[in-house]
Scaffold this active site. Structure first.
Site, PDB file in Angstrom:
ATOM      1  N   SER A   1     -10.072   1.872  12.062  1.00 47.60           N
ATOM      2  CA  SER A   1     -10.925   2.154  10.904  1.00 47.60           C
ATOM      3  C   SER A   1     -11.036   0.963   9.959  1.00 47.60           C
ATOM      4  O   SER A   1     -11.523  -0.092  10.325  1.00 47.60           O
ATOM      5  CB  SER A   1     -10.385   3.388  10.188  1.00 47.60           C
ATOM      6  OG  SER A   1     -11.277   3.842   9.207  1.00 47.60           O
TER       7      SER A   1
ATOM      8  N   ASP B   1     -17.360   1.274   6.820  1.00 55.56           N
ATOM      9  CA  ASP B   1     -16.071   0.668   7.159  1.00 55.56           C
ATOM     10  C   ASP B   1     -16.092   0.251   8.625  1.00 55.56           C
ATOM     11  O   ASP B   1     -17.128   0.318   9.289  1.00 55.56           O
ATOM     12  CB  ASP B   1     -14.908   1.607   6.839  1.00 55.56           C
ATOM     13  CG  ASP B   1     -14.858   2.814   7.761  1.00 55.56           C
ATOM     14  OD1 ASP B   1     -15.902   3.163   8.339  1.00 55.56           O
ATOM     15  OD2 ASP B   1     -13.779   3.422   7.899  1.00 55.56           O
TER      16      ASP B   1
ATOM     17  N   ASP C   1     -15.151   1.380  11.525  1.00 57.06           N
ATOM     18  CA  ASP C   1     -15.598   2.250  12.624  1.00 57.06           C
ATOM     19  C   ASP C   1     -16.713   3.187  12.174  1.00 57.06           C
ATOM     20  O   ASP C   1     -17.052   4.140  12.871  1.00 57.06           O
ATOM     21  CB  ASP C   1     -14.428   3.040  13.212  1.00 57.06           C
ATOM     22  CG  ASP C   1     -13.815   4.034  12.231  1.00 57.06           C
ATOM     23  OD1 ASP C   1     -13.940   3.812  11.005  1.00 57.06           O
ATOM     24  OD2 ASP C   1     -13.215   5.025  12.678  1.00 57.06           O
TER      25      ASP C   1
ATOM     26  N   ALA D   1     -13.115  10.225  -2.196  1.00 55.83           N
ATOM     27  CA  ALA D   1     -13.668   9.178  -3.049  1.00 55.83           C
ATOM     28  C   ALA D   1     -13.922   7.899  -2.259  1.00 55.83           C
ATOM     29  O   ALA D   1     -14.826   7.126  -2.581  1.00 55.83           O
ATOM     30  CB  ALA D   1     -12.720   8.902  -4.217  1.00 55.83           C
ATOM     31  N   ASN D   2     -13.150   7.680  -1.178  1.00 55.27           N
ATOM     32  CA  ASN D   2     -13.326   6.472  -0.363  1.00 55.27           C
ATOM     33  C   ASN D   2     -14.586   6.497   0.500  1.00 55.27           C
ATOM     34  O   ASN D   2     -14.877   5.545   1.214  1.00 55.27           O
ATOM     35  CB  ASN D   2     -12.089   6.226   0.512  1.00 55.27           C
ATOM     36  CG  ASN D   2     -11.847   7.334   1.538  1.00 55.27           C
ATOM     37  OD1 ASN D   2     -12.757   8.063   1.930  1.00 55.27           O
ATOM     38  ND2 ASN D   2     -10.606   7.467   1.968  1.00 55.27           N
TER      39      ASN D   2
ATOM     40  N   ALA E   1       2.046   8.160  -0.507  1.00 57.47           N
ATOM     41  CA  ALA E   1       2.217   7.280   0.641  1.00 57.47           C
ATOM     42  C   ALA E   1       0.935   7.237   1.459  1.00 57.47           C
ATOM     43  O   ALA E   1       0.273   8.259   1.658  1.00 57.47           O
ATOM     44  CB  ALA E   1       3.369   7.772   1.503  1.00 57.47           C
TER      45      ALA E   1
ATOM     46  N   GLY F   1      -1.319   7.221   4.712  1.00 60.99           N
ATOM     47  CA  GLY F   1      -1.148   7.896   5.994  1.00 60.99           C
ATOM     48  C   GLY F   1      -1.242   6.953   7.170  1.00 60.99           C
ATOM     49  O   GLY F   1      -1.011   7.359   8.312  1.00 60.99           O
TER      50      GLY F   1
ATOM     51  N   ARG G   1      -0.257   4.147  -2.272  1.00 58.40           N
ATOM     52  CA  ARG G   1      -1.485   3.944  -3.045  1.00 58.40           C
ATOM     53  C   ARG G   1      -1.314   4.576  -4.417  1.00 58.40           C
ATOM     54  O   ARG G   1      -0.925   5.737  -4.540  1.00 58.40           O
ATOM     55  CB  ARG G   1      -2.684   4.524  -2.301  1.00 58.40           C
ATOM     56  CG  ARG G   1      -2.885   3.870  -0.935  1.00 58.40           C
ATOM     57  CD  ARG G   1      -4.229   4.205  -0.329  1.00 58.40           C
ATOM     58  NE  ARG G   1      -4.361   3.662   1.019  1.00 58.40           N
ATOM     59  CZ  ARG G   1      -4.730   2.429   1.311  1.00 58.40           C
ATOM     60  NH1 ARG G   1      -5.003   1.583   0.339  1.00 58.40           N
ATOM     61  NH2 ARG G   1      -4.823   2.019   2.562  1.00 58.40           N
TER      62      ARG G   1
END
Length: 547
Positions: A78, A293, A295, A389-390, A514, A516, A522
């Site tokens: 990704s 992004d 992929d 949000a990403n 944390a 993933g 983050r």
């Protein structure tokens, strides 16, 4: 079963390394690996060699467990750096691997020897009462990473060892593989999703887009940053299927022949975290821009204001845009039975949540980070809109909603137009998983119908200033959360320190979780002023870095 041991011997597990199937719902099993050339200049097998082989065995078992349904395997990392890679499984209707099976992936990946691997494989076969006479079916694809071809060979070895029927679709976006899995498994049923080919994917989206844009004036060019990944060539093929007279798209950052450029100073994650244009973008103020992004399963929009200020239109903005438009279409079509809801994570800007509940009058559900969590929550609505949000997300319509839309009888020409648009919108959206290409077309359609530029879209609500910071840690596993990842349970005392900091800022909010997919934590922060949001993020990051 001797074939499994014999094949496994070519893919030994690295000593002292353990792997786990990712908990974030993003492409999992991401070791922080590096590809190193040997003395002959060949690429050595990566840390993922044994993992891919063993996950291949699990894919075959999963297919057998589901009476020979086709299972998807995607090799991608990704938005991660080019040297990383990962693998994930796709279930029969294009959804993420069933959560209960993640532990099986981890078990096989960590078997210390070939003999133990066979034991665990046979144990799973027995425990899950799998019919070994059922021939497994698996399809797979990869992104453009340099390690991809070698890992595909590992996968092929596993599938051949168990006599699986398999198809290699080469280089695809992750959402395209999800689409193919669903199409293959629903073919010749009442739920047939589309033609199970890459061309079928382009044809379905292009046809829906052209119908939705019929009679709607163009809103001009959109510049799309493809992260130097697979999205570049696939976007061009999609654009060709639509026709440049209907879809005016300029593609940048499409250097797929230079693997080291993947996600480097470009892509959705770069734009989201750096809050600025990719360096390769040279657009004029108020020009509409988007980034995918690596992929092509994430999408964010953005623009530079007339004064040069960078403005991000992230997943929150996409979710509110989609929910608002779909809600208007449903109402205009005269459908009264369809319940729409929005699913968010802790990363959603507080202003977006207020806008959805107060201005749009729609319910909001908050889940832990990761598409699998949002996807399952969205399925509880007739129409569930979810975007992290990403920029990772999609829109789901359940069977009841699809039936209502298909069978509804309009009572006026205006209702008929809205209903036809709603039906075409259903075809435009890739409901299997977040899809940047499908999402791009969705946003372009909505903006064209509303006659909005990026500034008008941005004006629907004002984001609270926010900051997202990545903090490298030795062991991400020590950071345990609760309340949809908005509060830390462990390490003990850290949440209290964060609370004390947050209380010092107007409209302050912050959390740490944390990652993933990598050994990092983050940190997200919000506050009434940008300087305060950045200061809050920095101070929380300093606390996290101590552990």
């Amino acid at each position: 079963m001797h074939s499994i041991i014999e094949a496994s011997q070519k893919h030994p597990k690295p000593k002292g390394r353990n792997f786990s199937y990712g908990t974030a719902g993003n492409p999992p099993l991401y070791p922080q690996l590096r590809i190193s050339p040997d003395s002959n200049g060949d690429v050595v097998r990566t840390l993922l060699d044994s993992v891919v082989f063993r996950v291949g065995l699990l894919a075959a078992l999963r297919s057998q467990h589901l009476q020979g349904k086709s299972i998807g395997v995607m090799i991608t990392a990704s938005h991660n750096v080019p040297e990383d890679n990962g693998i994930k499984l796709v279930d029969p209707v294009g959804e993420m691997l069933e959560t209960a099976w993640e532990v099986h992936a981890t078990t096989l990946a960590n078997a210390p020897s070939d003999e133990q691997l066979l034991f665990e494989y046979q144990n799973l076969t027995s425990k899950l009462q799998i019919n070994s006479t059922t021939r497994p079916k698996v399809i797979f694809a990869r992104d453009t990473r340099e390690s991809g071809p070698a890992l595909v060979e590992s996968l092929r070895d596993a599938l051949s060892a168990v006599g699986a029927e398999f198809v290699d679709y080469g280089i695809l976006t992750t959402p395209q593989l999800h689409y193919l899995v669903r199409c293959i498994n629903t073919a010749n049923t009442e739920y047939a999703y589309g033609e199970p080919t890459e061309q079928g994917y382009y044809a379905k989206l292009a046809e829906a887009y052209k119908k939705l844009m019929q009679g709607v004036p163009s809103i001009g060019e959109v510049t799309v940053d493809c992260a130097n990944g697979v999205g570049g060539p696939k976007l061009r093929l999609l654009a060709n299927a639509i026709g440049e007279n209907l879809f005016n798209c300029t593609v940048i950052n499409e250097l797929v022949d230079q693997p080291s450029k993947l996600n480097y100073h470009c892509g959705a994650d770069f734009v989201k975290t750096q809050q600025r244009l990719p360096p390769a973008s040279h657009v004029t103020p108020l020009a509409r821009c988007a980034s995918l992004d690596g992929d092509a399963d994430r999408l964010v929009y953005y623009f530079n204001d007339s004064d040069g200020t960078f403005r991000l239109l992230d997943g929150d903005k996409i979710a509110t845009l989609a929910a608002s438009f779909i809600g208007d279409l449903v109402k205009s079509a005269g459908i009264t039975s369809l319940k729409i809801g929005v699913v968010q994570t802790a990363y959603a800007n507080g202003s977006s949540t207020s806008y959805i509940t107060k201005a749009l009058g729609l319910p909001v559900v908050c889940t832990p980070t990761g598409v699998k969590h949002l996807h399952h929550a969205a399925m509880k609505f007739d129409c569930g809109v979810y975007f992290e949000a990403n920029g990772h997300g999609t829109v789901l319509f359940n069977k009841g909603a699809l039936q209502d839309i298909a069978e509804h009888t309009p009572e006026s020409p205006a209702q008929a137009t809205a209903l036809e648009n709603l039906r075409n919108l259903v075809d435009l959206i890739n409901q299997t998983v977040g899809d940047a290409l499908s999402g791009l077309l969705l946003v372009e359609v909505i903006l064209a119908h509303k006659r909005w530029g990026p500034k008008e879209w941005d004006g629907t609500y004002c984001d609270l200033p926010n900051r997202l910071v990545r903090v490298e840690v030795t062991d991400r596993a020590v950071f345990k959360t609760t309340d949809a990842e908005r509060r830390l349970l462990e390490p003990a005392g850290v949440q209290e320190k964060i609370n004390a900091l947050v209380g010092k800022y107007k409209q302050g909010r912050a959390f740490a979780r944390a990652s993933g997919t990598e050994d990092a934590v983050r940190v997200y922060s919000e506050a009434a002023e940008r300087g305060e949001a950045e200061e809050l993020a920095r101070l929380v990051a300093e606390i996290v870095a101590q552990y």
